[in-house]
Scaffold this active site. Structure first.
Site, PDB file in Angstrom:
ATOM      1  N   GLU A 275       5.163  44.019 -51.191  1.00 39.38           N
ATOM      2  CA  GLU A 275       4.507  45.281 -50.820  1.00 39.38           C
ATOM      3  C   GLU A 275       5.155  45.907 -49.585  1.00 39.38           C
ATOM      4  O   GLU A 275       5.305  47.129 -49.512  1.00 39.38           O
ATOM      5  CB  GLU A 275       3.013  45.018 -50.585  1.00 39.38           C
ATOM      6  CG  GLU A 275       2.318  44.627 -51.885  1.00 39.38           C
ATOM      7  CD  GLU A 275       0.920  44.082 -51.663  1.00 39.38           C
ATOM      8  OE1 GLU A 275       0.783  43.040 -50.966  1.00 39.38           O
ATOM      9  OE2 GLU A 275      -0.038  44.678 -52.175  1.00 39.38           O
TER      10      GLU A 275
ATOM     11  N   ALA B 249       1.263  37.817 -47.454  1.00 35.93           N
ATOM     12  CA  ALA B 249       0.327  37.770 -46.331  1.00 35.93           C
ATOM     13  C   ALA B 249       0.086  36.301 -45.995  1.00 35.93           C
ATOM     14  O   ALA B 249       0.273  35.425 -46.843  1.00 35.93           O
ATOM     15  CB  ALA B 249      -0.965  38.462 -46.728  1.00 35.93           C
TER      16      ALA B 249
ATOM     17  N   GLY C 246       2.375  40.339 -50.236  1.00 40.33           N
ATOM     18  CA  GLY C 246       2.586  41.299 -49.150  1.00 40.33           C
ATOM     19  C   GLY C 246       4.060  41.512 -48.823  1.00 40.33           C
ATOM     20  O   GLY C 246       4.430  42.573 -48.317  1.00 40.33           O
TER      21      GLY C 246
ATOM     22  N   GLU D 125      -0.784  37.200 -56.160  1.00 41.54           N
ATOM     23  CA  GLU D 125      -2.119  37.074 -55.554  1.00 41.54           C
ATOM     24  C   GLU D 125      -3.144  36.504 -56.516  1.00 41.54           C
ATOM     25  O   GLU D 125      -4.060  35.785 -56.118  1.00 41.54           O
ATOM     26  CB  GLU D 125      -2.599  38.449 -55.055  1.00 41.54           C
ATOM     27  CG  GLU D 125      -1.872  38.961 -53.822  1.00 41.54           C
ATOM     28  CD  GLU D 125      -0.623  39.762 -54.110  1.00 41.54           C
ATOM     29  OE1 GLU D 125      -0.107  39.712 -55.256  1.00 41.54           O
ATOM     30  OE2 GLU D 125      -0.144  40.447 -53.185  1.00 41.54           O
TER      31      GLU D 125
HETATM   32  N1  CAA Z   1       1.147  32.172 -46.068  1.00 39.97           N
HETATM   33  C1  CAA Z   1       1.168  31.151 -45.171  1.00 39.97           C
HETATM   34  N2  CAA Z   1       2.094  30.184 -45.171  1.00 39.97           N
HETATM   35  C2  CAA Z   1       3.058  30.258 -46.102  1.00 39.97           C
HETATM   36  C3  CAA Z   1       3.096  31.286 -47.064  1.00 39.97           C
HETATM   37  C4  CAA Z   1       2.088  32.279 -47.014  1.00 39.97           C
HETATM   38  N3  CAA Z   1       2.055  33.324 -47.857  1.00 39.97           N
HETATM   39  N4  CAA Z   1       4.149  31.074 -47.877  1.00 39.97           N
HETATM   40  C5  CAA Z   1       4.762  29.967 -47.436  1.00 39.97           C
HETATM   41  N5  CAA Z   1       4.112  29.466 -46.367  1.00 39.97           N
HETATM   42  C6  CAA Z   1       4.428  28.267 -45.594  1.00 39.97           C
HETATM   43  C7  CAA Z   1       4.065  27.014 -46.349  1.00 39.97           C
HETATM   44  O1  CAA Z   1       2.694  26.725 -46.211  1.00 39.97           O
HETATM   45  C8  CAA Z   1       4.968  26.007 -45.700  1.00 39.97           C
HETATM   46  O2  CAA Z   1       4.407  25.635 -44.450  1.00 39.97           O
HETATM   47  P1  CAA Z   1       4.153  24.042 -44.133  1.00 39.97           P
HETATM   48  O3  CAA Z   1       5.537  23.463 -44.142  1.00 39.97           O
HETATM   49  O4  CAA Z   1       3.530  24.111 -42.771  1.00 39.97           O
HETATM   50  O5  CAA Z   1       3.304  23.540 -45.215  1.00 39.97           O
HETATM   51  C9  CAA Z   1       6.227  26.804 -45.394  1.00 39.97           C
HETATM   52  O6  CAA Z   1       5.829  28.176 -45.407  1.00 39.97           O
HETATM   53  C10 CAA Z   1       7.322  26.620 -46.438  1.00 39.97           C
HETATM   54  O7  CAA Z   1       6.741  26.918 -47.711  1.00 39.97           O
HETATM   55  P2  CAA Z   1       6.809  25.900 -48.963  1.00 39.97           P
HETATM   56  O8  CAA Z   1       6.877  24.503 -48.475  1.00 39.97           O
HETATM   57  O9  CAA Z   1       5.699  26.271 -49.883  1.00 39.97           O
HETATM   58  O10 CAA Z   1       8.236  26.312 -49.558  1.00 39.97           O
HETATM   59  P3  CAA Z   1       8.707  26.201 -51.068  1.00 39.97           P
HETATM   60  O11 CAA Z   1      10.167  26.490 -51.044  1.00 39.97           O
HETATM   61  O12 CAA Z   1       8.248  24.924 -51.671  1.00 39.97           O
HETATM   62  O13 CAA Z   1       7.932  27.376 -51.849  1.00 39.97           O
HETATM   63  C11 CAA Z   1       7.098  29.629 -52.175  1.00 39.97           C
HETATM   64  C12 CAA Z   1       8.201  28.722 -51.546  1.00 39.97           C
HETATM   65  C13 CAA Z   1       7.183  29.553 -53.693  1.00 39.97           C
HETATM   66  C14 CAA Z   1       7.376  31.042 -51.696  1.00 39.97           C
HETATM   67  C15 CAA Z   1       5.728  29.119 -51.701  1.00 39.97           C
HETATM   68  O14 CAA Z   1       5.742  28.962 -50.290  1.00 39.97           O
HETATM   69  C16 CAA Z   1       4.593  30.053 -52.050  1.00 39.97           C
HETATM   70  O15 CAA Z   1       4.175  30.095 -53.184  1.00 39.97           O
HETATM   71  N6  CAA Z   1       4.090  30.818 -51.052  1.00 39.97           N
HETATM   72  C17 CAA Z   1       2.948  31.674 -51.238  1.00 39.97           C
HETATM   73  C18 CAA Z   1       3.316  32.916 -52.046  1.00 39.97           C
HETATM   74  C19 CAA Z   1       2.097  33.790 -52.241  1.00 39.97           C
HETATM   75  O16 CAA Z   1       1.151  33.414 -52.902  1.00 39.97           O
HETATM   76  N7  CAA Z   1       2.115  35.013 -51.654  1.00 39.97           N
HETATM   77  C20 CAA Z   1       1.023  35.925 -51.737  1.00 39.97           C
HETATM   78  C21 CAA Z   1       0.132  35.784 -50.536  1.00 39.97           C
HETATM   79  S1  CAA Z   1      -1.348  36.699 -50.674  1.00 39.97           S
HETATM   80  C22 CAA Z   1      -0.941  38.276 -50.278  1.00 39.97           C
HETATM   81  O17 CAA Z   1       0.190  38.585 -49.981  1.00 39.97           O
HETATM   82  C23 CAA Z   1      -2.064  39.252 -50.337  1.00 39.97           C
HETATM   83  C24 CAA Z   1      -1.657  40.671 -50.259  1.00 39.97           C
HETATM   84  O18 CAA Z   1      -1.294  41.328 -51.195  1.00 39.97           O
HETATM   85  C25 CAA Z   1      -1.754  41.356 -49.021  1.00 39.97           C
END
Ligand code: CAA
Length: 258
Positions: free
Chosen positions: A112, A66, A109, A132
């Site tokens: 999911e 998400a 998400g 999460e």
């Molecule tokens: N939401 C918003 N933006 C996101 C995102 C997310 N879930 N995941 C990645 N992005 C964005 C980053 O912020 C980044 O944008 P900027 O360049 O503007 O900063 C861009 O995508 C590229 O991401 P990274 O620079 O972080 O890329 P990376 O290769 O270094 O890392 C990753 C990749 C490990 C997937 C890392 O992006 C990450 O950890 N993302 C979040 C994963 C996460 O926590 N997901 C769960 C979300 S909560 C949820 O989903 C709740 C639910 O159950 C409904």
């Protein structure tokens, strides 16, 4: 066909293909993307010319979860009153079979959404997880429930409590994923599977999907009874007559969807 901003919608014969398309955010699921995926799935689901749906992302990410930036400042009252993420539940009402083709990150998400599909074909690059907890929340689109049903308590607890990711091979071994294929072949294999499904009788494919899904909602005895009644009802279709006649006559069946 493409009046969408965050997804691409294509047709390959009787298969509808939805490609998540927010490359700048690793296909993070913001509210527009959620609305568009649900609208696209419902549109395809109501189209009798569509016999299967593929949902896919990019090489780098199916979806990284998400959209954290969109959620970050929301209050409890807002997420509760809006019933945040409830729209995703509408995907489980789709009757057309849906295949998830997953490469790269399928986190939170994203994992999911893949589990909301009927089965997952993964590239060898796929990484699944429910991270999460690292953000101070828990899964919110069914992850704690569907992951547990798919991989069992031990691994679901491990993934939800540590937030670690699991690779494609572990995901297949655990039962989350139906097949793992080389990344370069992912879309081709997913399209081939979806095309095979779409070549079957649509009502019969819907019945098979409904029967398998019933096993998650009921007891074994009730589920078997449900299956038996639906099995009996297949004999009311022209496609059962055609499928069995084709076998006996040693030819390919021509299903009419009725
Ligand atoms: N939401 C918003 N933006 C996101 C995102 C997310 N879930 N995941 C990645 N992005 C964005 C980053 O912020 C980044 O944008 P900027 O360049 O503007 O900063 C861009 O995508 C590229 O991401 P990274 O620079 O972080 O890329 P990376 O290769 O270094 O890392 C990753 C990749 C490990 C997937 C890392 O992006 C990450 O950890 N993302 C979040 C994963 C996460 O926590 N997901 C769960 C979300 S909560 C949820 O989903 C709740 C639910 O159950 C409904």
């Amino acid at each position: 066909m493409n009046d969408f901003e965050t997804i691409l919608l294509d047709r390959h014969g009787r298969v509808g293909v939805i490609t998540l398309n927010r490359p700048e955010a690793l296909n993070a699921l913001n509210s527009l993307l959620m609305t568009e995926v649900v609208a696209a799935v419902e549109g395809l689901d109501h189209d009798p010319g569509v016999g299967a749906i593929v949902i896919t992302g990019s090489e780098r990410a199916f979806a990284a979860g998400a959209d954290i930036k969109e959620m970050q400042s929301k209050t409890f009252a807002e997420v509760y009153t809006d019933d945040l993420f409830t729209q995703w539940d509408r995907l489980s009402a789709a009757r057309t079979p849906i295949v998830a083709a997953v490469a790269g990150y399928a986190l939170g998400g994203g994992c999911e959404l893949a589990m909301l599909c009927d089965f997952i074909i993964a590239a060898d690059t796929a990484k699944f997880g429910q991270p999460e907890i690292k953000l101070g929340v828990i899964p919110g689109i069914g992850g704690s429930q569907r992951l547990t049903r798919a991989v069992g308590k031990a691994k679901a607890m491990d993934l939800c409590l540590t937030g670690r990711t699991m690779g494609a091979e572990e995901a297949e071994r655990s039962g989350l994923v139906a097949r793992v294929v080389p990344a370069a072949d992912l879309l081709e294999v997913a399209l081939e599977a979806a095309t095979t499904i779409a070549s079957m009788s649509l009502p019969i494919a819907m019945m098979a999907k409904e029967a398998v899904n019933r096993s998650f909602e009921t007891t074994l005895a009730e589920g078997v009874k449900f299956e038996r009644r639906v099995f009996h009802s297949t004999f009311a279709t022209a496609d059962q007559k055609e499928g069995m006649a084709a076998f006996v006559e040693k030819r390919a069946p021509k299903f009419v969807g009725g």
